[in-house]
Design a protein around this motif. Structure first.
Motif, PDB file in Angstrom:
ATOM      1  N   ARG A 100      -0.357  30.617  29.202  1.00  0.00           N
ATOM      2  CA  ARG A 100       0.418  29.524  29.805  1.00  0.00           C
ATOM      3  C   ARG A 100       1.007  29.959  31.145  1.00  0.00           C
ATOM      4  O   ARG A 100       1.103  29.169  32.083  1.00  0.00           O
ATOM      5  CB  ARG A 100       1.523  29.064  28.856  1.00  0.00           C
ATOM      6  CG  ARG A 100       0.970  28.333  27.647  1.00  0.00           C
ATOM      7  CD  ARG A 100       2.051  27.712  26.814  1.00  0.00           C
ATOM      8  NE  ARG A 100       2.795  26.672  27.508  1.00  0.00           N
ATOM      9  CZ  ARG A 100       3.766  25.962  26.950  1.00  0.00           C
ATOM     10  NH1 ARG A 100       4.098  26.188  25.685  1.00  0.00           N
ATOM     11  NH2 ARG A 100       4.402  25.030  27.637  1.00  0.00           N
ATOM     12  N   ALA A 101       1.425  31.219  31.205  1.00  0.00           N
ATOM     13  CA  ALA A 101       1.982  31.740  32.467  1.00  0.00           C
ATOM     14  C   ALA A 101       0.911  31.678  33.553  1.00  0.00           C
ATOM     15  O   ALA A 101       1.138  31.166  34.658  1.00  0.00           O
ATOM     16  CB  ALA A 101       2.468  33.171  32.268  1.00  0.00           C
ATOM     17  N   SER A 130       0.088  28.178  34.709  1.00  0.00           N
ATOM     18  CA  SER A 130       1.097  27.584  35.610  1.00  0.00           C
ATOM     19  C   SER A 130       0.927  28.129  37.032  1.00  0.00           C
ATOM     20  O   SER A 130       1.154  27.405  38.004  1.00  0.00           O
ATOM     21  CB  SER A 130       2.516  27.824  35.084  1.00  0.00           C
ATOM     22  OG  SER A 130       2.849  29.193  35.172  1.00  0.00           O
ATOM     23  N   ASP A 149      -0.994  38.819  33.591  1.00  0.00           N
ATOM     24  CA  ASP A 149      -0.943  37.423  34.076  1.00  0.00           C
ATOM     25  C   ASP A 149      -1.936  37.262  35.223  1.00  0.00           C
ATOM     26  O   ASP A 149      -2.672  36.270  35.300  1.00  0.00           O
ATOM     27  CB  ASP A 149       0.448  37.083  34.637  1.00  0.00           C
ATOM     28  CG  ASP A 149       1.552  37.090  33.603  1.00  0.00           C
ATOM     29  OD1 ASP A 149       1.249  36.989  32.403  1.00  0.00           O
ATOM     30  OD2 ASP A 149       2.727  37.202  34.006  1.00  0.00           O
ATOM     31  N   PHE A 156       8.785  32.409  35.387  1.00  0.00           N
ATOM     32  CA  PHE A 156       8.555  31.877  34.043  1.00  0.00           C
ATOM     33  C   PHE A 156       9.857  31.646  33.265  1.00  0.00           C
ATOM     34  O   PHE A 156      10.722  32.519  33.215  1.00  0.00           O
ATOM     35  CB  PHE A 156       7.633  32.814  33.264  1.00  0.00           C
ATOM     36  CG  PHE A 156       6.347  33.088  34.008  1.00  0.00           C
ATOM     37  CD1 PHE A 156       5.634  32.038  34.583  1.00  0.00           C
ATOM     38  CD2 PHE A 156       5.867  34.376  34.156  1.00  0.00           C
ATOM     39  CE1 PHE A 156       4.466  32.265  35.300  1.00  0.00           C
ATOM     40  CE2 PHE A 156       4.700  34.619  34.862  1.00  0.00           C
ATOM     41  CZ  PHE A 156       3.997  33.562  35.442  1.00  0.00           C
ATOM     42  N   ILE A 181       6.780  28.151  29.896  1.00  0.00           N
ATOM     43  CA  ILE A 181       5.554  28.698  29.279  1.00  0.00           C
ATOM     44  C   ILE A 181       5.710  28.863  27.768  1.00  0.00           C
ATOM     45  O   ILE A 181       4.926  29.546  27.129  1.00  0.00           O
ATOM     46  CB  ILE A 181       5.158  30.048  29.930  1.00  0.00           C
ATOM     47  CG1 ILE A 181       6.241  31.116  29.733  1.00  0.00           C
ATOM     48  CG2 ILE A 181       4.840  29.857  31.408  1.00  0.00           C
ATOM     49  CD1 ILE A 181       5.766  32.533  30.013  1.00  0.00           C
TER      50      ILE A 181
END
Ligand SMILES: NC(=O)C1=CN([C@@H]2O[C@H](COP(=O)(O)OP(=O)(O)OC[C@H]3O[C@@H](n4cnc5c(N)ncnc54)[C@H](OP(=O)(O)O)[C@@H]3O)[C@@H](O)[C@H]2O)[C@@H](O)CC1
Ligand SMILES: [K+]
Length: 500
Positions: free
Chosen positions: A31-32, A35, A62, A178, A202
């Protein structure tokens, strides 16, 4: 109020979400990365040729995931990893493995100048020491390149707690952080290294505000509703009476600005105690205030006592001077005031080395030192304060039982409790004569209307910064002067009714 976190708190929340809530680390990382990928598109980064620069920790993980997302949508993205394989976290190892399976290109000695966009995923909240060696060389080359730079979570090299540059740091155009804004993204110089900050949800567990051992907060526009409502049946007594000792021989401006700002913020009545020489100018410029004057003779204690008995809130300091008369006034107030008290400027200078007298005062005290004054009254140097602004402001507030507004480009506010505030409104145009007097007046105005020192301080500082921002938008940061901020309080108070 917006919750801010330190690096340590963020690590705790990451860990809590993974271990206690049970969301797998790789899900959070996906999710991080997503984004960041979305931000690259939305912020229109030039994606002709992208370099993702990664460290060995989860910030690097990430980054590798972002490179994969770019790769599968047809963007040419190279990954360059700084650091040794045996330092990889488990998540980083898995991300690298996935990227290898996708045959994404890994480069060893990337030349930043060859790329249109660089994603900085070298260090996040795990940065633990000064940046040097290959890390430093690479970050410096990256800053020299023409590429647009996206920082993942925080620009690498910036301390998540203080905004300090640890050795050297990435200068980003956009930072996607985040779950929560990190304190280091608000304090300078971190704030100017971060560029535009976007906060991405996230899936990190949102700890209730009261469960933070130390809750770092910042005001936002919707907090203006905390300014007390006007009552249809109110009278001028309803909105508070202020006794203000300010101004000295030939110094009337500080008294004028603070008294005027207090009235413009909504205080019911103000009585200014000042030198005889200021009579004509003050009564002409601000006939709405009441006055008591003193001259060369010994100060008349009864005059002050009368004002103290009448008032709901007491202010002392702006332009007061540091001579014997000023000292006598301050000590009379400390001995006999007994009401919520604000002290600024010369009032604080008079107290340097004698701060313990404040602990005897029977009502709340709010002080508004700038960093130089804070240094004088606390013995903490400006350099030391910059290393630990939250901790040192809070420790001082606890020691002397005060609410402290420590004024800097990012003002820190603490009453010693577990809630501490960083202010983010305002601009460099506010570094102008009389700006502090306007803040003092706004704070008196809020206290007079019934807010406690703890409520008034962060809100007043935020309000003052907003007034400064509006003044800058009209007059520019160079030309705006303190009086322009008072003019803008009117506009802000009009907004109060619209932010609910
Ligand atoms: N699951 C999660 O927890 C999630 C975390 N997330 C992401 O992870 C980030 C935090 O990850 P993290 O804790 O692994 O730390 P990180 O910032 O990558 O740096 C540590 C590495 O840097 C190294 N190092 C430090 N200083 C150094 C220096 N000066 N010079 C050289 N090396 C230095 C240190 O090395 P070591 O001390 O072991 O030698 C270690 O290898 C966070 O910001 C967010 O982006 C999100 O994906 C959400 C899920
Ligand atoms: K980073």
């Amino acid at each position: 109020m917006k919750q801010i976190v330190t690096g340590g708190q963020m690590k705790f929340l990451d860990d809590y979400t993974i271990r206690k809530i049970g969301i797998p680390s790789l899900v959070l990382m996906e999710r991080a990365a997503l984004s960041v990928y979305q931000a690259l598109l939305e912020e229109k980064f030039p994606l002709k040729k992208v370099l993702v620069l990664c460290g060995t920790g989860n910030n690097g993980g990430d980054g590798v995931a972002v490179a994969r997302m770019l790769h599968v949508t047809g963007v040419s993205a190279d990954i360059c990893i700084l650091g040794k394989k045996d330092h990889y976290t488990e998540e980083m190892r898995k991300q690298v493995n996935i990227a290898e399976n996708y045959h994404i290109s890994f480069v060893k000695n990337a030349v930043p100048a060859e790329y249109t966009t660089i994603v900085d995923a070298v260090f996040g909240v795990g940065l633990s020491r000064e940046v040097d060696g290959i890390y430093r060389d690479t970050i410096e080359a990256l800053n020299r390149s023409e590429a647009r730079i996206m920082a993942v979570d925080i620009p690498s090299g910036i301390s998540a707690d203080t905004g300090k540059v640890l050795g050297c740091a990435v200068k980003a155009d956009v930072t996607v952080t985040f779950a929560y804004e990190k304190a280091g993204l608000l304090f300078y110089p971190g704030a100017s290294y971060a560029g535009k900050v976007r906060t991405a949800d996230i899936g990190i567990y949102k700890l209730p505000r009261n469960d933070f051992e130390l809750s770092v907060l910042r005001c936002e526009e919707k907090d203006l509703y905390r300014i007390p409502e006007r009552k249809p049946d109110g009278n001028k007594g309803t909105y508070g009476k202020i006794f203000l000792a300010a101004g000295s021989r030939d110094i009337s401006g500080a008294a004028y600005l603070s008294a005027c700002a207090a009235l413009r913020t909504g205080a019911g009545m103000i009585k200014v105690h000042t030198r005889e020489e200021n009579r004509q100018v003050l009564t002409t410029m601000l006939p709405e205030a009441m006055y008591s004057f003193y001259d060369d003779e010994e100060i008349k204690k009864e005059q002050i006592q009368e004002g103290l008995t009448w008032a709901d809130v007491i202010g002392v300091g702006p332009g007061l001077g540091t001579g014997q008369q000023a000292e006598d006034i301050l000590y009379t107030i400390l001995a006999e005031g007994g009401k919520p008290l604000l002290i600024d400027a010369d009032g604080l200078n008079l107290l340097a080395g004698r701060m313990e007298v404040l602990t005897q005062y029977p009502a709340p005290i709010l002080i508004t030192p700038h960093l130089g004054e804070f240094s004088r009254i606390s013995g903490v140097s400006v350099k030391e304060w910059k290393e630990a602004p939250l901790y040192l402001t809070r420790r001082f507030a606890q020691k002397y039982h005060l609410t402290v507004v420590c004024k800097d480009s990012r003002t820190v506010i603490s009453d010693g409790s577990e809630e501490i505030f960083i202010n983010t409104s305002g601009n460099s145009g506010m570094a102008t004569a009389g700006s502090g007097d306007v803040l003092f007046g706004i704070l008196m105005g809020l206290l007079a209307q019934g807010l406690t020192a703890k409520e008034a301080a962060p809100l007043g500082v935020y309000f003052h910064g907003m007034a400064g921002d509006l003044a800058a938008s009209q007059k520019g940061e160079y030309s705006m002067i303190a009086g322009d901020m008072i003019t803008q309080t009117t506009e802000i108070l009009k907004k109060r009714g619209t932010v609910l």
